[in-house]
Design a protein around this motif. Structure first.
Motif, PDB file in Angstrom:
ATOM      1  N   GLU A  72      31.037  43.072   1.037  1.00 16.48           N
ATOM      2  CA  GLU A  72      30.587  44.138   0.135  1.00 16.48           C
ATOM      3  C   GLU A  72      30.847  43.663  -1.285  1.00 16.48           C
ATOM      4  O   GLU A  72      31.995  43.458  -1.686  1.00 16.48           O
ATOM      5  CB  GLU A  72      31.313  45.455   0.410  1.00 16.48           C
ATOM      6  N   ILE A  73      29.772  43.498  -2.036  1.00  9.82           N
ATOM      7  CA  ILE A  73      29.860  42.922  -3.383  1.00  9.82           C
ATOM      8  C   ILE A  73      30.012  44.047  -4.406  1.00  9.82           C
ATOM      9  O   ILE A  73      29.276  45.035  -4.378  1.00  9.82           O
ATOM     10  CB  ILE A  73      28.587  42.120  -3.720  1.00  9.82           C
ATOM     11  N   THR A  74      30.948  43.884  -5.318  1.00  7.34           N
ATOM     12  CA  THR A  74      31.048  44.777  -6.471  1.00  7.34           C
ATOM     13  C   THR A  74      30.277  44.134  -7.620  1.00  7.34           C
ATOM     14  O   THR A  74      30.625  43.044  -8.068  1.00  7.34           O
ATOM     15  CB  THR A  74      32.501  45.002  -6.886  1.00  7.34           C
ATOM     16  N   THR A  75      29.233  44.792  -8.061  1.00  7.65           N
ATOM     17  CA  THR A  75      28.410  44.261  -9.147  1.00  7.65           C
ATOM     18  C   THR A  75      28.213  45.342 -10.205  1.00  7.65           C
ATOM     19  O   THR A  75      28.655  46.488 -10.018  1.00  7.65           O
ATOM     20  CB  THR A  75      27.061  43.758  -8.604  1.00  7.65           C
ATOM     21  N   TYR A  76      27.548  44.977 -11.307  1.00  5.65           N
ATOM     22  CA  TYR A  76      27.478  45.892 -12.456  1.00  5.65           C
ATOM     23  C   TYR A  76      26.106  45.824 -13.111  1.00  5.65           C
ATOM     24  O   TYR A  76      25.469  44.768 -13.160  1.00  5.65           O
ATOM     25  CB  TYR A  76      28.532  45.522 -13.509  1.00  5.65           C
ATOM     26  N   PHE A  77      25.671  46.978 -13.633  1.00  3.84           N
ATOM     27  CA  PHE A  77      24.556  46.971 -14.568  1.00  3.84           C
ATOM     28  C   PHE A  77      25.111  46.495 -15.915  1.00  3.84           C
ATOM     29  O   PHE A  77      26.024  47.140 -16.460  1.00  3.84           O
ATOM     30  CB  PHE A  77      23.954  48.370 -14.708  1.00  3.84           C
ATOM     31  N   PRO A  78      24.623  45.412 -16.444  1.00  2.23           N
ATOM     32  CA  PRO A  78      25.268  44.800 -17.623  1.00  2.23           C
ATOM     33  C   PRO A  78      25.207  45.655 -18.879  1.00  2.23           C
ATOM     34  O   PRO A  78      26.036  45.512 -19.773  1.00  2.23           O
ATOM     35  CB  PRO A  78      24.493  43.486 -17.802  1.00  2.23           C
ATOM     36  N   GLU A  79      24.234  46.566 -18.966  1.00  2.00           N
ATOM     37  CA  GLU A  79      24.081  47.335 -20.195  1.00  2.00           C
ATOM     38  C   GLU A  79      25.214  48.330 -20.425  1.00  2.00           C
ATOM     39  O   GLU A  79      25.514  48.687 -21.567  1.00  2.00           O
ATOM     40  CB  GLU A  79      22.735  48.075 -20.210  1.00  2.00           C
ATOM     41  N   ASP A  80      25.872  48.806 -19.337  1.00  5.73           N
ATOM     42  CA  ASP A  80      26.942  49.790 -19.532  1.00  5.73           C
ATOM     43  C   ASP A  80      28.072  49.666 -18.509  1.00  5.73           C
ATOM     44  O   ASP A  80      28.943  50.530 -18.431  1.00  5.73           O
ATOM     45  CB  ASP A  80      26.371  51.207 -19.478  1.00  5.73           C
ATOM     46  N   ASN A  81      28.053  48.589 -17.726  1.00  2.00           N
ATOM     47  CA  ASN A  81      29.097  48.339 -16.716  1.00  2.00           C
ATOM     48  C   ASN A  81      29.160  49.408 -15.634  1.00  2.00           C
ATOM     49  O   ASN A  81      30.220  49.640 -15.039  1.00  2.00           O
ATOM     50  CB  ASN A  81      30.477  48.177 -17.356  1.00  2.00           C
ATOM     51  N   CYS A  82      28.037  50.064 -15.361  1.00  2.00           N
ATOM     52  CA  CYS A  82      27.999  50.982 -14.226  1.00  2.00           C
ATOM     53  C   CYS A  82      28.175  50.160 -12.958  1.00  2.00           C
ATOM     54  O   CYS A  82      27.429  49.203 -12.708  1.00  2.00           O
ATOM     55  CB  CYS A  82      26.675  51.738 -14.200  1.00  2.00           C
ATOM     56  N   LYS A  83      29.147  50.565 -12.139  1.00  2.50           N
ATOM     57  CA  LYS A  83      29.505  49.785 -10.955  1.00  2.50           C
ATOM     58  C   LYS A  83      28.602  50.140  -9.777  1.00  2.50           C
ATOM     59  O   LYS A  83      28.225  51.291  -9.585  1.00  2.50           O
ATOM     60  CB  LYS A  83      30.974  50.047 -10.603  1.00  2.50           C
TER      61      LYS A  83
END
Length: 815
Positions: A72-83
């Motif tokens: 299970e990968i924890t990733t982010y939307f780079p524009e606001d760090n939404c996980k």
């Protein structure tokens, strides 16, 4: 094929919940081999492990048949760090390393996963992991991913919402989103989404509770090489807050069991540890069977019966009460059934156990706290409060679970409205308030109880969703719109035996409010039931509204004669009402008093109050009252309410006696009950008085209408509903200039206002009216005319508009 695509082992080491962080506990303790065996035993044909950013657990079972490596990968939307969490299935070690390098940016991650033809699924897509998830993020997910998860640890409502949204997608929806976000979907037929199921188990208790069935596929190569060609069916036993709580307790127990080696030190000796081991370990020791159960019962009952501990130690009380519970209920020792479909039964059994244990301990602390408070034992008081605070930690898994299951509700509603059908939009727009009103005085003889009883009738009449919650041990009829909870304990005040404090069953109330999906919590009391309402509103993240009905600080001073007690009560009252979003004051004088004491002026509003003008009516005047009076045809003064000294009834008694010496055409009728009743009877012995006791219904309405003048000398009432009842019945009223009643008449038109605590002024006001019958009669007519404009129906509908307006306002903010 049957596969649980989302399950964790001990290699998931970073807990997301604060309660596990607090004790430095990893988020899972499940051994990979144990996970494998459990999944197989529960009918899974293949097994994988999806630890957070780790494949260590999956590698431990990689040598076993029918396994594949996932994470299970924890990733982010780079524009606001939404996980965001993404499942990557059937990967290699080299791919795992590259995934970890790219995972900080979801766009780069997805591009790599698609390039490598790695099956990737958005895990729990409607769950705001770090509180930043918005509609815009979900729209981007629809452009990035074709596979979404029905998550076994999230609530059914969320999963149903996701299924409905994905099922309604059309090509034009994707085109619009692509143009809006300047993001081109890289997948074939991006409007056709597929659903996979995974349990998201962390404790070993719910492995395979949610899983995916793929018919007609036998090998992993067939599955992953042509995944888009296969049909998938998700089988899921819906999760509830009880599910998540059971998991959290299981993780914490497994942590302490390993850390302190409890399985060797206690599990074979202590019956409580034996019970915990069976309830909170995914492996379960069912092999011990009935013989082990009988042995432990026999061994335990041979032991000397324990007595309740003298100390205020939470641990001592818990050990004592839980052992008693197990002894009283041998079925608790039955091995946990690990079969799929029985998860809800086991988590309900655990809920009932924790609820019962917490209730028993809370009664100990509640009694001790009130004993010390009444005895002004300050140091022991704070010690007891500190010990009782430990119950917060004990119940924290439930607080966490109910909060998490409630917090994304608004977002799900907004997303559903954004992508739903026109019928869905209409359903959301047409949503009405669903209000729960907490009170600890529903069956009593007072204005608060009578108002709430009338509100239930109005809600039923106008089709509004209103439920009143109370807590009372005596058996009363419990009709539509009322939910009475059996108290877990009762405290009787030594000085006031008719005054009882009921301890409410908090967890049961919390679960009831969650299950009934209330939109607003309204409290009519700062007592134990009101404190439960406050806590529930915070946990479920619901608007908290309250009505300041009773001048408790003033009552406390009058009853104790201690100004310091009044000041202490003001501090508690102000703290309580400051937690509310809106405070309704019953009168302008009460509103001003609360502001003067420090409550924010902005949050205080006047609460519309009315009267049943058809029920209380001058036409109900009859001669029945005359049969009970020594002088039947003389003028009748009336008081209705609680018979207690803080109502200034001693002043009324004295004024009446003085008037009786001057007028032979005057009698006094007292309706109600209370601690001052016998003293008042003794004081008025020999005078033309009638004490009727408590009255209600038509008999009360007829009595109002059959009297001539209503006198209410209280200075502590915040509203005075009886003043409206009297005027609706055609009676002039006399009230004091303190509190709310003086705002419920037209001065010198429907009644008189006199100085508070002034016996001479009260006597003179009564004298002025009974010696001027023409004025008395006209005031009675004017009083009835005045009440025609204050019907209960109009007041109820006006008050309900506040709820509906607040619902619409909160929804527009969320959007």
């Amino acid at each position: 094929m049957r596969i649980d695509f989302h399950v964790h082992s001990k290699s998931s080491k970073r807990p997301s919940q604060w309660i596990l962080q607090k004790i430095n506990c990893p988020e899972s303790f499940t051994e990979p081999t144990s996970l494998y065996n459990t999944a197989k035993a529960r009918g899974m044909t293949h097994v994988t492990i999806t630890d957070h950013n780790s494949i260590e657990g999956a590698l431990e079972i990689a040598h076993l048949p029918d396994t594949f490596i996932s994470e299970e990968i924890t990733t982010y939307f780079p524009e606001d760090n939404c996980k965001l969490h993404v499942l990557a299935l059937n990967i290699t070690e080299a791919q795992h390393n590259e995934i970890q390098r790219l995972r900080q940016n979801v766009f780069e991650l997805v591009e790599y996963l698609n390039l490598e033809r790695i099956l990737n699924i958005v895990a729990h897509p409607l769950y705001a992991i770090n509180g930043k998830l918005s509609i815009a993020h979900f729209e981007k997910m629809l452009l990035l991913f074709n596979y979404f998860e029905i998550n076994g640890s999230r609530n059914k409502r969320e999963n149903d919402c996701l299924s409905a949204i994905l099922g309604n997608l059309k090509p034009e929806n994707i085109d619009q989103l692509s143009e809006k976000h300047h993001l081109e979907p890289k997948l074939n037929r991006p409007w056709q989404k597929r659903l996979f199921g995974g349990s998201d188990d962390h404790s070993g208790l719910n492995i395979a509770r949610t899983h995916t069935q793929i018919p007609g596929v036998e090998t992993l190569d067939d599955l992953f090489s042509t995944v888009e060609l296969h049909a998938f069916t998700v089988h899921s036993e819906p999760a509830t807050p009880k599910t998540m709580s059971h998991n959290l307790y299981g993780i914490a127990y497994q942590y302490y069991r390993n850390k302190f080696n409890l399985q060797h030190r206690y599990a074979e000796k202590d019956i409580l540890m034996r019970f915990l081991d069976r309830s909170l370990r995914g492996e379960g020791e069912a092999s011990a069977g009935i013989l082990s159960k009988l042995y432990y019962l026999w061994h335990y009952r041979k032991q000397k019966k324990e007595t309740a501990p003298v100390s205020e130690s939470l641990l001592d009380l818990l050990k004592y009460e839980t052992r008693r519970m197990i002894q009283d209920n041998p079925d608790l020792l039955a091995p946990a059934d690990a079969l799929p479909g029985d998860g809800q039964k086991e988590e309900l059994r655990w809920f009932n156990f924790v609820n019962d244990a917490a209730n028993r301990v809370m009664v100990h602390f509640g009694d001790s706290l009130l004993d010390q408070l009444s005895g002004a034992n300050v140091f022991n008081l704070f010690h007891t409060i500190g010990s009782a605070g430990g119950l917060y930690t004990l119940l924290a898994p439930y607080f966490v679970a109910y909060t998490l299951f409630s917090k994304d509700k608004a977002l799900s509603d907004d997303i559903y409205q954004r992508f739903g059908t026109p019928a869905d939009h209409a359903a959301v727009r047409g949503k009405t308030a669903n209000v729960v009103h907490f009170t600890d005085t529903f069956y009593d003889v007072n204005g608060v109880a009578q108002t709430l009883q009338q509100q239930i009738k109005m809600a039923i009449k106008f089709g509004k969703n209103l439920t009143v919650i109370t807590c009372e041990s005596q058996k009363h009829p419990c009709g539509l719109g009322l939910r009475n909870f059996e108290p877990i304990g009762v405290y009787e005040l030594p000085e006031y035996p008719d005054q009882k404090i009921y301890y409410p069953p908090f967890l049961e109330m919390l679960d009831y409010c969650y299950e009934n999906q209330f939109t607003h919590i309204h409290s009519a009391t700062p007592g134990p039931v009101g404190l439960a309402a406050l806590a529930i509103s915070k946990i479920l993240r619901l608007p908290f509204i309250g009505t300041y009905h009773t001048a408790i600080p003033q009552y406390a001073r009058i009853l104790t004669g201690d100004n310091a007690i009044e000041e202490l009560m003001w501090r508690l009252i102000l703290w309580y009402y400051d937690q509310m979003d809106v405070v309704y004051a019953p009168s302008e004088s009460t509103r001003k008093e609360l502001v003067d004491k420090g409550l924010s002026d902005e949050k205080i509003k006047l609460y519309p109050r009315g009267i049943d003008i058809n029920f209380f009516h001058p036409s109900k005047r009859n001669g029945h009252l005359n049969q009970h009076l020594e002088y039947p045809n003389i003028l009748k003064l009336l008081y209705v309410g609680r018979i207690s000294r803080e109502k200034n009834l001693h002043l009324l008694a004295n004024a009446f006696k003085a008037l009786a010496e001057r007028h032979l055409n005057l009698s006094l009728v007292i309706v109600g009950d209370g601690p001052y009743l016998e003293d008042m009877k003794a004081s008025l012995n020999g005078y033309p008085c009638l004490f009727t006791g408590y009255m209600e219904g038509d008999a009360l309405a007829e009595l109002y209408a059959s009297c001539d003048l209503f006198v209410f000398p209280s200075t502590t009432d915040t509203f005075g509903n009886v003043v409206l009842e009297a005027q609706a019945s055609g009676l002039p009223v006399i009230v004091t200039d303190q509190g709310g009643p003086c705002e419920n008449l037209l001065p010198n038109i429907t009644g008189l206002i006199v100085a508070g605590d002034d016996e001479a002024a009260l006597e003179e006001a009564i004298h002025s009216l009974i010696t001027d019958l023409k004025r008395l009669t006209q005031m009675g007519r004017d009083a009835r005319d005045y009440m025609e404009k204050r019907s209960f129906e109009a007041a109820f509908m006006q008050s309900w508009e506040m709820y509906d307006e607040g619902l619409c306002h909160s929804h527009s903010i969320a959007v």
